[in-house]
Write a protein that holds these residues in place. Structure first.
Motif, PDB file in Angstrom:
ATOM      1  N   GLN A  12       2.775   3.573  -4.822  1.00  0.00           N
ATOM      2  CA  GLN A  12       2.177   4.129  -3.808  1.00  0.00           C
ATOM      3  C   GLN A  12       0.769   3.699  -3.476  1.00  0.00           C
ATOM      4  OE1 GLN A  12       3.807   5.899  -1.246  1.00  0.00           O
ATOM      5  NE2 GLN A  12       5.487   5.283  -2.145  1.00  0.00           N
ATOM      6  N   LYS A  13       0.046   3.587  -4.486  1.00  0.00           N
ATOM      7  CA  LYS A  13      -1.467   3.032  -4.373  1.00  0.00           C
ATOM      8  C   LYS A  13      -1.337   1.800  -4.045  1.00  0.00           C
ATOM      9  CE  LYS A  13      -3.302   6.863  -5.246  1.00  0.00           C
ATOM     10  NZ  LYS A  13      -4.340   7.599  -4.000  1.00  0.00           N
ATOM     11  N   VAL A  14      -0.464   0.732  -4.497  1.00  0.00           N
ATOM     12  CA  VAL A  14      -0.343  -0.511  -3.898  1.00  0.00           C
ATOM     13  C   VAL A  14      -0.196  -0.674  -2.513  1.00  0.00           C
ATOM     14  CG1 VAL A  14       0.662  -2.848  -3.882  1.00  0.00           C
ATOM     15  CG2 VAL A  14       0.294  -1.734  -6.078  1.00  0.00           C
ATOM     16  N   ILE A  15       0.668   0.198  -1.791  1.00  0.00           N
ATOM     17  CA  ILE A  15       0.834   0.184  -0.557  1.00  0.00           C
ATOM     18  C   ILE A  15      -0.350   0.635   0.265  1.00  0.00           C
ATOM     19  CG2 ILE A  15       2.094   1.529   1.390  1.00  0.00           C
ATOM     20  CD1 ILE A  15       4.405   1.477  -0.742  1.00  0.00           C
ATOM     21  N   GLN A  16      -1.105   1.748  -0.406  1.00  0.00           N
ATOM     22  CA  GLN A  16      -2.162   2.094   0.571  1.00  0.00           C
ATOM     23  C   GLN A  16      -3.486   1.239   0.457  1.00  0.00           C
ATOM     24  OE1 GLN A  16      -3.557   5.783  -1.526  1.00  0.00           O
ATOM     25  NE2 GLN A  16      -5.504   5.732  -0.583  1.00  0.00           N
ATOM     26  N   TYR A  17      -3.678   0.425  -0.533  1.00  0.00           N
ATOM     27  CA  TYR A  17      -4.756  -0.486  -0.527  1.00  0.00           C
ATOM     28  C   TYR A  17      -4.555  -1.900  -0.266  1.00  0.00           C
ATOM     29  CZ  TYR A  17      -7.381   3.526  -2.479  1.00  0.00           C
ATOM     30  OH  TYR A  17      -8.006   4.778  -2.717  1.00  0.00           O
ATOM     31  N   ASP A 178       2.119 -12.661  -0.129  1.00  0.00           N
ATOM     32  CA  ASP A 178       1.815 -11.148  -0.039  1.00  0.00           C
ATOM     33  C   ASP A 178       2.144 -10.870   1.526  1.00  0.00           C
ATOM     34  OD1 ASP A 178       0.690  -8.715   0.378  1.00  0.00           O
ATOM     35  OD2 ASP A 178      -1.556  -9.237  -0.007  1.00  0.00           O
ATOM     36  N   ALA A 179       3.096  -9.871   1.623  1.00  0.00           N
ATOM     37  CA  ALA A 179       3.604  -9.653   2.709  1.00  0.00           C
ATOM     38  C   ALA A 179       2.710  -8.698   3.909  1.00  0.00           C
ATOM     39  CB  ALA A 179       4.886  -8.666   2.554  1.00  0.00           C
ATOM     40  N   TYR A 241      -0.563  -4.801  -9.075  1.00  0.00           N
ATOM     41  CA  TYR A 241      -1.219  -3.521  -9.324  1.00  0.00           C
ATOM     42  C   TYR A 241      -2.707  -3.639  -9.582  1.00  0.00           C
ATOM     43  CZ  TYR A 241       3.624  -2.255 -10.143  1.00  0.00           C
ATOM     44  OH  TYR A 241       4.940  -1.510  -9.982  1.00  0.00           O
ATOM     45  N   ASP A 242      -3.264  -4.805  -9.520  1.00  0.00           N
ATOM     46  CA  ASP A 242      -4.666  -4.888  -9.347  1.00  0.00           C
ATOM     47  C   ASP A 242      -5.271  -4.042  -8.189  1.00  0.00           C
ATOM     48  OD1 ASP A 242      -7.186  -5.683  -9.976  1.00  0.00           O
ATOM     49  OD2 ASP A 242      -7.176  -7.410  -8.321  1.00  0.00           O
ATOM     50  N   TYR A 243      -4.233  -4.030  -7.192  1.00  0.00           N
ATOM     51  CA  TYR A 243      -4.786  -3.106  -6.017  1.00  0.00           C
ATOM     52  C   TYR A 243      -4.984  -2.086  -6.410  1.00  0.00           C
ATOM     53  CZ  TYR A 243      -4.525  -7.412  -2.846  1.00  0.00           C
ATOM     54  OH  TYR A 243      -4.420  -8.729  -2.318  1.00  0.00           O
ATOM     55  N   ALA A 244      -3.908  -1.303  -7.039  1.00  0.00           N
ATOM     56  CA  ALA A 244      -3.925   0.208  -7.440  1.00  0.00           C
ATOM     57  C   ALA A 244      -4.978   0.519  -8.242  1.00  0.00           C
ATOM     58  CB  ALA A 244      -2.512   0.483  -7.836  1.00  0.00           C
ATOM     59  N   LEU A 245      -5.253  -0.208  -9.053  1.00  0.00           N
ATOM     60  CA  LEU A 245      -6.247  -0.024 -10.106  1.00  0.00           C
ATOM     61  C   LEU A 245      -7.558  -0.101  -9.938  1.00  0.00           C
ATOM     62  CD1 LEU A 245      -4.740  -1.831 -13.321  1.00  0.00           C
ATOM     63  CD2 LEU A 245      -4.435   0.633 -12.938  1.00  0.00           C
ATOM     64  N   PHE A 246      -7.850  -0.962  -9.087  1.00  0.00           N
ATOM     65  CA  PHE A 246      -8.962  -1.211  -8.286  1.00  0.00           C
ATOM     66  C   PHE A 246      -9.257  -0.276  -7.301  1.00  0.00           C
ATOM     67  CE2 PHE A 246     -12.199  -3.111  -5.131  1.00  0.00           C
ATOM     68  CZ  PHE A 246     -12.889  -3.712  -5.815  1.00  0.00           C
ATOM     69  N   GLY A 247      -8.349   0.040  -6.460  1.00  0.00           N
ATOM     70  CA  GLY A 247      -8.497   1.025  -5.333  1.00  0.00           C
ATOM     71  C   GLY A 247      -8.864   2.434  -5.845  1.00  0.00           C
TER      72      GLY A 247
END
Length: 254
Positions: A12-17, A178-179, A241-247
């Motif tokens: 979900q956090k990947v989708i968010q960021y 990346d879609a 998951y870098d997007y999730a962790l970073f975000g």
């Protein structure tokens, strides 16, 4: 959290960021300025190289570099004369100075004269589920030209224990399809399954809180541990998951 709950949370956090809005505040906007493969490769590589410290300053100085190169990085790299390199005389980003910038331009020219593109240089030493030897060998090739010893510090070597955050980030930019349109995905020979998370203080702290990382230092051993756990969540695209962790770390103070 159970493993299933953790995966759902991070997905979900990947989708968010992982959205186009991310580009506006991130150095990835620099390679997005270009459409030619070589321009994207060079712009991304230089922006990633100086991507430490204040993000606004990183982006500002990356734009300055592009302007110095006439916003045609590949043409500048391949066709510059010594007089053109004088334009770099006042360039500095933290410890990356004019002498380093000149070396990087000359090293890139050397690479392109002896290889089809930067992708092919990284691909030569790609391993199953790892780009770390590839990064180490790339550094050796990059510094084949005469250079100051100090300049070598601006490309990290995973085989010397570094997490190599910036160059792993660069590879994410170039490789990941990346879609959402954030990562550029212009390289086709390297699989996303081999990419490593750009481990830094933010992603590392969040990963520890989520139980994805136990090692205290942000080094090569920590990166291996984190990568192993992220591949359990998505073996084909673990670096998303870098997007999730970073975000979570930067935008939410998780």
């Amino acid at each position: 959290m159970t493993p299933e709950e953790l995966k759902d949370f991070l997905d979900q956090k990947v989708i968010q960021y992982n959205t186009l809005d991310f580009i506006d505040s991130d150095p990835i906007q620099i390679p997005h300025l270009f459409s030619q493969k070589e321009d994207i490769e060079i712009a991304g590589f230089l922006a990633a190289t100086i991507a430490w410290g204040n993000r606004k300053m990183i982006i500002s100085n990356s734009h300055k570099l592009m302007q110095i190169m006439g916003n045609s990085p590949y043409d500048f790299v391949m066709n510059h004369k010594e007089i053109h390199l004088e334009k770099l005389s006042n360039f500095v980003h933290r410890t990356f100075n004019a002498a380093d910038a000149v070396t990087f331009i000359k090293a890139l020219q050397h690479l392109y004269k002896n290889n089809p593109d930067l992708e092919s240089v990284f691909y030569k030493h790609i391993e199953t589920n790892s780009t770390q030897k590839s990064i180490s060998e790339f550094k050796k090739t990059f510094f084949e030209i005469p250079h100051l010893t100090r300049t070598q510090k601006h490309i990290s070597d995973p085989q010397n224990g570094s997490a190599a955050k910036r160059i792993n980030m660069y590879l994410r930019w170039m490789v990941r399809k990346d879609a959402a349109g954030v990562d550029l995905g212009i390289w086709n020979s390297i699989p996303t399954s081999a990419l490593s998370c750009p481990l830094d203080v933010h992603s590392g702290n969040v990963a520890r809180k989520l139980g994805l990382l136990s090692r205290k230092q942000n080094d090569a051993k920590a990166l291996l541990e984190l990568d192993t756990n992220l591949r359990k969540l998505d073996a084909n695209d673990p670096v998303k998951y870098d997007y999730a962790l970073f975000g979570l770390g930067v935008f939410e103070g998780f």
